[in-house]
Design an enzyme around this catalytic site. Structure first.
Site, PDB file in Angstrom:
ATOM      1  N   SER A  51     -23.441 -16.879   6.147  1.00  0.00           N
ATOM      2  CA  SER A  51     -24.855 -16.772   5.800  1.00  0.00           C
ATOM      3  C   SER A  51     -25.537 -18.066   6.219  1.00  0.00           C
ATOM      4  CB  SER A  51     -25.002 -16.649   4.282  1.00  0.00           C
ATOM      5  OG  SER A  51     -24.681 -15.356   3.882  1.00  0.00           O
ATOM      6  N   GLY A  52     -26.699 -17.951   6.826  1.00  0.00           N
ATOM      7  CA  GLY A  52     -27.429 -19.149   7.227  1.00  0.00           C
ATOM      8  C   GLY A  52     -26.994 -19.719   8.559  1.00  0.00           C
TER       9      GLY A  52
END
Ligand SMILES: *[C@@H]1O[C@H](CO)[C@@H](O)[C@H](O)[C@H]1NC(C)=O
Ligand SMILES: *[C@@H]1O[C@H](CO)[C@@H](O)[C@H](O)[C@H]1NC(C)=O
Ligand SMILES: *[C@@H]1O[C@H](CO)[C@@H](O)[C@H](O)[C@H]1NC(C)=O
Ligand SMILES: [Ca+2]
Ligand SMILES: [Ca+2]
Length: 844
Positions: A794-795
């Site tokens: 994520s990210g």
């Protein structure tokens, strides 16, 4: 019928036709001429003669002129031949010795004689003897260079004449005098013109003879303290004792990425003969990627050529002699299972080698061989007949580059595998596994492919060709998430309308809203315009898409698609940022381009899913102090990171929105292992997008500022931010990287992983994801990897390669699993939509 005879018979007829027409024309004029008397006739005749003379003179002059104007080019040829009536002595290794000079003189004399028997002798200038070496059985090999000055238009004749030198030498020898040298095995040809560049100023030569147990270090001039010199030619002549080979192993290799400029070459000779070129290399090799070469005999030549610009650190290699008998080349293999590989694998096999493996498995079973790696590519090879380097099993020949699912089996408990390489170009070869199988049950508990490979049963009918021969994808009943191709294959629906023919019969690319007529151009906005309106300088689509990507870069009215220069002019080129060409009048498209480059290209041998150290220098690991890696991020300059907004939402006890709970690791490769180049930073501030929607994941992007700037370098380097108008085409391949952490679940891998994914059509993705896709999102599906390869964080970044390999941040891993799952698209925040917001907050 005899063609000559028929021609003869036809000829008189043609002549008749000619004569009648010639007679007919003057006849109609002759009345006019006769009236004006014979004087006119004489004048006319004189005029004609004068005209002819002038025409001839002009022609002659022009011919003369052109002969003198064909520029002469310097052309250098290299060659080697065996002198069979001379014995090799140690002093022939020393070019300063009287004996060397004496033999060289004899060779040059005879070489010049040989050239004098050819029509190209008039272009011949001079020759030099480069070296002598042991030829085995009382003979000497001579290596020489010959120079010619040839009119450019006669170059090919000369090349052909020199290429057939062996014939001329042999003819010359039938009438040879007693004291002449006797030549054999003549190999010759033109030297690559880059090696005889007129710009070369700095020439150096080193010669070494390896002794047993001795390791000789060869390195580029100046290594490791300074870059190699510009405009230089350096050669290393390497020898081993008779009956030995040379092995050259590079431990550092860092040259310019463009082989047209700086490159090394390794020859299986002591002179630069193309026919004995083993390899040409440039660019950067990762320390974990082995680069070593083995000669076929006791000589080897290494050359380094550089041009005027961009001098890199260079290389270092260790050279040693090894016995002629090479380990791992053939032999008897028995048992139920085992592995074997080409000599020197995973580095390069030697030229002119022949290895035979005899595999025998227990009685009553059959044998199959799976090639896990297969790299046997070379110039001039035909990948259907495999006449150069090849592997042969019974009558099946394999060569080129093959997928890891290449399996060959025989209905017997014995198998013979032959590997052969020819005299030029070597590659890394293969590594293989042989295995016995029950003729009645070849794949217990798994699916049996037609080619006898066994695969996990879950991979059947999932739309990916896991067998390599597509046999796991035949006779399938398609699921609702799949397209039924007309050829009966099933493919994931998210490959629909992305411009890539996944079915093989184009079923997945039909009915994609393309204009009905083939003469029409489909605009980005879905309009149809006549194809001849494309690139006509008029915006016919309404969104200017018919004027984008034309070869001529023009200033156009600004639309959503056209790149805006700093001076507010818009240009018609697609993705002009940092492509190395100044397209804006003010040059603003080529400013702030210190981004997106990386030292290491992905390697053919490492492959798989683990990244190389330094391959993704913008990848960041975000840790929550005390609990480890939670999210990924991307470096966009020496102070700012981009990540996902959902990574920084408070969650019960943990205040993810607060900068002080985080620490960022830059230049990290293995979780828990700080390398010399790894940098840890605290955060000064965290800025989630103000319109982030926790429920829909819309605007899932956040910025982080480091508490102090980092020094950028090889392992910590920003990725380029795309302009608002940057186009990441549907169907294009991009990369996700990470340690496999989603904020909900812990990290998966310790070593940074990568996966290749492909951008999915927005409309198709929205349909598959129940209308949850907004224009601030971009979808991608996994192309390679296992069933549940979890690579994205994520990210973390969705990196897309622009022109010249420069990487742009296309997306930020958002939802739908950063994990690359085969049957589910991954959803990313579309960075182009946030370009001005990023600029506003960070100045980048
Ligand atoms: C030919 O002669 C020139 C000048 O004497 C020299 O620079 C060159 O290296 C020679 N070429 C060869 C192939 O020996
Ligand atoms: C090779 O082919 C022959 C038939 O042509 C077959 O009998 C034999 O089993 C095969 N052997 C190997 C080692 O492939
Ligand atoms: C996406 O698919 C739709 C049909 O589902 C099609 O109209 C459109 O042209 C496709 N877009 C692209 C960029 O290929
Ligand atoms: Ca070869
Ligand atoms: Ca499959």
């Amino acid at each position: 019928m005899d063609p000559l005879e028929s021609g003869m018979r036809y000829n008189p007829k043609r002549q008749d036709a000619w004569e009648s027409s010639v007679q007919f024309l003057p006849a109609s004029n002759s009345k006019d001429l006769e009236k004006k008397g014979p004087g006119r006739k004489v004048i006319l005749a004189i005029l004609v003669v004068i005209f002819i003379i002038i025409a001839l003179a002009i022609g002659l002059l022009a011919w003369h002129f052109s002969r003198h104007n064909v520029p002469k080019v310097r052309r250098v040829y290299s060659g080697s031949m065996r002198i069979t009536n001379q014995e090799f002595m140690d002093y022939y290794e020393n070019p300063e010795s009287v004996q060397f000079k004496g033999l060289a003189m004899d060779v040059l004399q005879q070489l010049s004689n040989t050239y004098s028997k050819t029509p190209v002798y008039k272009y011949y200038k001079n020759s030099t003897v480069q070296a002598f070496s042991e030829g085995g059985a009382q003979s000497v090999v001579v290596y020489y260079l010959s120079e010619f000055d040839v009119p450019a238009d006669k170059k090919e004749d000369l090349d052909n004449a020199v290429a057939s030198m062996s014939k001329i030498v042999n003819q010359g020898q039938s009438r040879r005098k007693m004291n002449n040298l006797h030549f054999e095995n003549v190999v010759s040809g033109a030297v690559d013109t880059r090696m005889t560049r007129s710009t070369i100023q700095d020439r150096q030569r080193f010669s070494y003879h390896c002794q047993d147990g001795q390791v000789i270090t060869v390195q580029s001039p100046g290594f490791p303290n300074s870059p190699y010199p510009a405009n230089s030619y350096t050669e290393w002549l390497l020898r081993a004792d008779p009956n030995h080979r040379l092995k050259m192993e590079f431990d550092t290799f860092n040259l310019e990425n463009h082989c047209g400029n700086d490159f090394i070459r390794v020859y299986d000779s002591l002179v630069a003969i193309e026919k004995q070129l083993m390899a040409e290399k440039c660019g950067v090799y990762h320390p974990t990627e082995p680069l070593s070469f083995i000669s076929s005999g006791n000589v080897m030549l290494l050359t380094l050529v550089t041009n005027g610009e961009k001098n890199f650190p260079g290389f270092r290699a260790q050279v040693s002699q090894i016995p002629m008998e090479i380990s791992g080349c053939g032999g008897t293999l028995s048992g139920a299972k085992g592995i074997f590989a080409t000599p020197n694998f995973p580095s390069y096999y030697p030229p002119l080698i022949k290895c035979n493996w005899n595999i025998q498995v227990p009685e009553g079973k059959y044998v199959k061989v799976q090639f896990k790696k297969f790299l046997m590519s070379e110039a001039g090879q035909s990948y259907t007949t495999c006449l150069k380097d090849f592997v042969q099993i019974n009558t099946t020949r394999l060569c080129g580059e093959r997928s890891p699912s290449t399996v060959v089996s025989v209905k017997s408990n014995k198998m013979a595998v032959l590997f052969e390489s020819d005299m030029s170009y070597v590659d890394r070869g293969f590594s293989a596994e042989f295995e016995a199988f029950e003729p009645t049950d070849p794949c217990p508990g798994t699916f049996k492919c037609q080619n006898d490979m066994c695969i996990n049963s879950a991979l059947r009918c999932d739309g990916w060709n896991d067998c390599g021969d597509n046999s796991d994808e035949r006779n399938c009943v398609c699921e609702s998430t799949q397209i039924q191709c007309k050829n009966s294959l099933c493919k994931p629906k998210f490959w629909q309308c992305d411009g890539v023919n996944d079915c093989g019969d184009n079923t997945d690319e039909e009915n994609c809203g393309v204009c009905q007529s083939a003469e029409d151009f489909t605009c980005k906005n879905g309009n149809c315009v006549s194809a001849n309106k494309k690139c006509d300088g008029q915006d016919d689509c309404g969104d200017n898409s018919d004027e984008m990507g034309c070869s001529r870069v023009a200033v156009v009215p600004c639309t959503e698609l056209s790149y805006k220069c700093k001076n507010n002019q818009c240009i018609s080129k697609q993705n002009p940022e940092c492509d190395g060409v100044k397209d804006c009048e003010d040059g603003s498209d080529e400013t702030n381009c210190e981004c997106g480059t990386r030292p290491y290209k992905s390697s053919r041998i490492v492959g798989g899913q683990a990244a190389l150290e330094g391959e993704w220098p913008w990848q960041v690991s975000l840790h929550i102090k005390g609990s480890g890696h939670v999210c990924g991020a991307s470096i966009i300059n020496n102070r700012w990171l981009v990540t996902a907004a959902h990574c920084v939402q408070d969650d019960g006890g943990t205040k993810y929105s607060q900068p002080q709970v985080w620490e960022a690791y830059l230049g990290l490769h293995v979780q828990g292992k700080m390398a010399e180049t790894t940098v840890k930073r605290n955060l000064k501030q965290v800025i989630p997008h103000p319109f982030y929607n926790d429920y829909t994941y819309d605007n899932d992007i956040a910025l982080m500022e480091l508490d102090s700037p980092v020094t950028l370098g090889q392992n910590i380097w920003p990725i380029c931010l795309p302009a608002e108008t940057h186009d990441f085409p549907v169907g294009g391949n991009v990369w996700i990287t990470g340690w496999g952490a989603t904020r909900e679940g812990g990290s998966g891998a310790t070593i940074l992983q990568k996966a290749e994914v492909r951008i999915i059509n927005q409309t198709v993705c929205d349909q598959l994801m129940n209308a949850q896709i907004t224009s601030r999102m971009i979808c991608a599906g996994v192309l390679s990897g296992g069933v549940d390869a979890c690579q994205g964080d994520s990210g973390g970044p969705l990196s897309a390669s622009g022109s010249q390999g420069r990487m742009f941040l296309a997306g930020v891993v958002s939802w739908g699993d950063g994990c690359a799952r085969r049957n589910k698209p991954g959803i990313y925040s579309r960075v182009t939509k946030f370009r001005s917001w990023i600029k506003e907050k960070t100045g980048v």
